[in-house]
Design a protein around this motif. Sequence first.
Motif, PDB file in Angstrom:
ATOM      1  N   HIS A 188      -6.168   0.143   1.280  1.00  0.00           N
ATOM      2  CA  HIS A 188      -6.027   0.088  -0.259  1.00  0.00           C
ATOM      3  C   HIS A 188      -5.168   1.334  -0.385  1.00  0.00           C
ATOM      4  O   HIS A 188      -3.947   1.099  -0.979  1.00  0.00           O
ATOM      5  CB  HIS A 188      -7.174   0.092  -0.994  1.00  0.00           C
ATOM      6  CG  HIS A 188      -7.184   0.101  -2.435  1.00  0.00           C
ATOM      7  ND1 HIS A 188      -6.731  -0.933  -3.166  1.00  0.00           N
ATOM      8  CD2 HIS A 188      -6.947   1.255  -3.243  1.00  0.00           C
ATOM      9  CE1 HIS A 188      -6.481  -0.569  -4.420  1.00  0.00           C
ATOM     10  NE2 HIS A 188      -6.769   0.810  -4.494  1.00  0.00           N
ATOM     11  N   ARG A 191      -1.836   0.779   1.043  1.00  0.00           N
ATOM     12  CA  ARG A 191      -0.636   0.026   0.128  1.00  0.00           C
ATOM     13  C   ARG A 191      -0.239   0.839  -1.138  1.00  0.00           C
ATOM     14  O   ARG A 191       0.827   0.638  -1.600  1.00  0.00           O
ATOM     15  CB  ARG A 191      -1.617  -1.411  -0.216  1.00  0.00           C
ATOM     16  CG  ARG A 191      -1.841  -2.305   0.627  1.00  0.00           C
ATOM     17  CD  ARG A 191      -2.463  -3.533   0.337  1.00  0.00           C
ATOM     18  NE  ARG A 191      -3.552  -3.231  -0.278  1.00  0.00           N
ATOM     19  CZ  ARG A 191      -4.860  -3.607   0.215  1.00  0.00           C
ATOM     20  NH1 ARG A 191      -4.753  -3.794   1.591  1.00  0.00           N
ATOM     21  NH2 ARG A 191      -6.024  -3.460  -0.445  1.00  0.00           N
ATOM     22  N   LEU A 192      -1.214   1.627  -1.616  1.00  0.00           N
ATOM     23  CA  LEU A 192      -0.868   2.423  -2.823  1.00  0.00           C
ATOM     24  C   LEU A 192       0.267   3.403  -2.429  1.00  0.00           C
ATOM     25  O   LEU A 192       1.464   3.780  -3.101  1.00  0.00           O
ATOM     26  CB  LEU A 192      -2.162   3.180  -3.180  1.00  0.00           C
ATOM     27  CG  LEU A 192      -3.082   2.516  -4.173  1.00  0.00           C
ATOM     28  CD1 LEU A 192      -4.169   3.363  -4.508  1.00  0.00           C
ATOM     29  CD2 LEU A 192      -2.540   1.667  -5.259  1.00  0.00           C
ATOM     30  N   GLU A 193       0.242   4.171  -1.096  1.00  0.00           N
ATOM     31  CA  GLU A 193       1.086   4.847  -0.878  1.00  0.00           C
ATOM     32  C   GLU A 193       2.566   4.198  -0.507  1.00  0.00           C
ATOM     33  O   GLU A 193       3.476   4.817  -0.766  1.00  0.00           O
ATOM     34  CB  GLU A 193       0.939   5.627   0.443  1.00  0.00           C
ATOM     35  CG  GLU A 193      -0.201   6.542   0.411  1.00  0.00           C
ATOM     36  CD  GLU A 193      -0.662   7.302   1.640  1.00  0.00           C
ATOM     37  OE1 GLU A 193       0.064   6.874   2.652  1.00  0.00           O
ATOM     38  OE2 GLU A 193      -1.713   8.264   1.730  1.00  0.00           O
ATOM     39  N   SER A 194       2.497   3.086  -0.241  1.00  0.00           N
ATOM     40  CA  SER A 194       3.792   2.225   0.221  1.00  0.00           C
ATOM     41  C   SER A 194       4.460   1.880  -1.159  1.00  0.00           C
ATOM     42  O   SER A 194       5.375   1.805  -1.138  1.00  0.00           O
ATOM     43  CB  SER A 194       3.294   0.853   0.928  1.00  0.00           C
ATOM     44  OG  SER A 194       2.972   1.314   2.370  1.00  0.00           O
ATOM     45  N   GLU A 195       3.762   1.453  -2.182  1.00  0.00           N
ATOM     46  CA  GLU A 195       3.986   1.090  -3.187  1.00  0.00           C
ATOM     47  C   GLU A 195       4.661   2.178  -3.669  1.00  0.00           C
ATOM     48  O   GLU A 195       5.952   2.278  -4.522  1.00  0.00           O
ATOM     49  CB  GLU A 195       2.968   0.404  -4.034  1.00  0.00           C
ATOM     50  CG  GLU A 195       2.438  -0.943  -3.828  1.00  0.00           C
ATOM     51  CD  GLU A 195       1.277  -1.343  -4.609  1.00  0.00           C
ATOM     52  OE1 GLU A 195       0.792  -0.599  -5.499  1.00  0.00           O
ATOM     53  OE2 GLU A 195       0.904  -2.341  -4.263  1.00  0.00           O
ATOM     54  N   ALA A 196       4.095   3.626  -3.799  1.00  0.00           N
ATOM     55  CA  ALA A 196       4.421   4.578  -4.348  1.00  0.00           C
ATOM     56  C   ALA A 196       5.864   5.102  -3.749  1.00  0.00           C
ATOM     57  O   ALA A 196       6.736   5.450  -4.445  1.00  0.00           O
ATOM     58  CB  ALA A 196       3.527   5.812  -4.345  1.00  0.00           C
ATOM     59  N   TYR A 198       7.826   3.058  -2.242  1.00  0.00           N
ATOM     60  CA  TYR A 198       8.989   2.103  -2.356  1.00  0.00           C
ATOM     61  C   TYR A 198       9.545   2.345  -4.031  1.00  0.00           C
ATOM     62  O   TYR A 198      10.552   2.352  -4.189  1.00  0.00           O
ATOM     63  CB  TYR A 198       8.418   0.636  -2.395  1.00  0.00           C
ATOM     64  CG  TYR A 198       9.391  -0.368  -2.823  1.00  0.00           C
ATOM     65  CD1 TYR A 198      10.436  -0.746  -2.035  1.00  0.00           C
ATOM     66  CD2 TYR A 198       9.270  -1.010  -4.182  1.00  0.00           C
ATOM     67  CE1 TYR A 198      11.428  -1.750  -2.443  1.00  0.00           C
ATOM     68  CE2 TYR A 198      10.165  -1.756  -4.534  1.00  0.00           C
ATOM     69  CZ  TYR A 198      11.296  -2.302  -3.523  1.00  0.00           C
ATOM     70  OH  TYR A 198      12.052  -3.245  -4.216  1.00  0.00           O
ATOM     71  N   GLY A 199       8.532   2.720  -4.786  1.00  0.00           N
ATOM     72  CA  GLY A 199       8.951   2.962  -6.078  1.00  0.00           C
ATOM     73  C   GLY A 199       9.854   4.218  -6.367  1.00  0.00           C
ATOM     74  O   GLY A 199      10.781   4.562  -7.098  1.00  0.00           O
TER      75      GLY A 199
END
Length: 217
Positions: A188, A191-196, A198-199
């Motif tokens: 989890h 995934r948050l780090e990847s989303e951050a 990417y953002g």
Amino acid sequence: MGNETIRPTRMELLNTKAKLTLATKGHHILKQKRDALVPEFFKLVKKARDLRKQVDLEMQLAFKSLAISKAFHGDTFVETAALASKKVPEINVKARNIMGVKIAEIEGIDVRKDLEGRGYSIQGSSAKFDAAVEHFETALDLIIKLAEFETALRRLLREIEKTNRKVNALEYNIQPDLKQTIKEIAGHLNRLESEAFYGLKVTKKRLAKAEEDAASS
């Protein structure tokens, strides 16, 4: 996540890893304890088995000697002599420790007596009656020791079973659950780090484009 009560935070990840470390150490210690108790248990099983044979043999000799003594002296003499004992045998119980398990040490007191301590008169008695008394004293002494071994066996068996249940719970339930929780929290957070990340890339691109547009205008 599988467990809805677990918060997927970095602090929760550290706490769960600490729990897993503790569970792993506990599992190792309990396995060592179980592995040390099992040989002690089987050692006592052999001693108890050998002692039971001695008790059976001694009781056979005692009752055989008693029958001979009754035939020689008569029932009245034997019963009167039996009631003449000055000291009643007692037991003393102490505790010893085997891998944290308290085991009773049982010692007979005044089990074996000399002729004077037995209470009956030497006059009118015989070596036949003395032999019967001695065999019964020996048998009682062995029975007390056998009681110590059998009490220890029951205590050790309960402790081995209890320890084994804990080992199995840690090995097949607690540790796998903690590992799964760590995997889910880590996944989890990744995934948050990847989303951050990417953002952040998207934001940088937008800022760069905005700067380009501003420069061209």
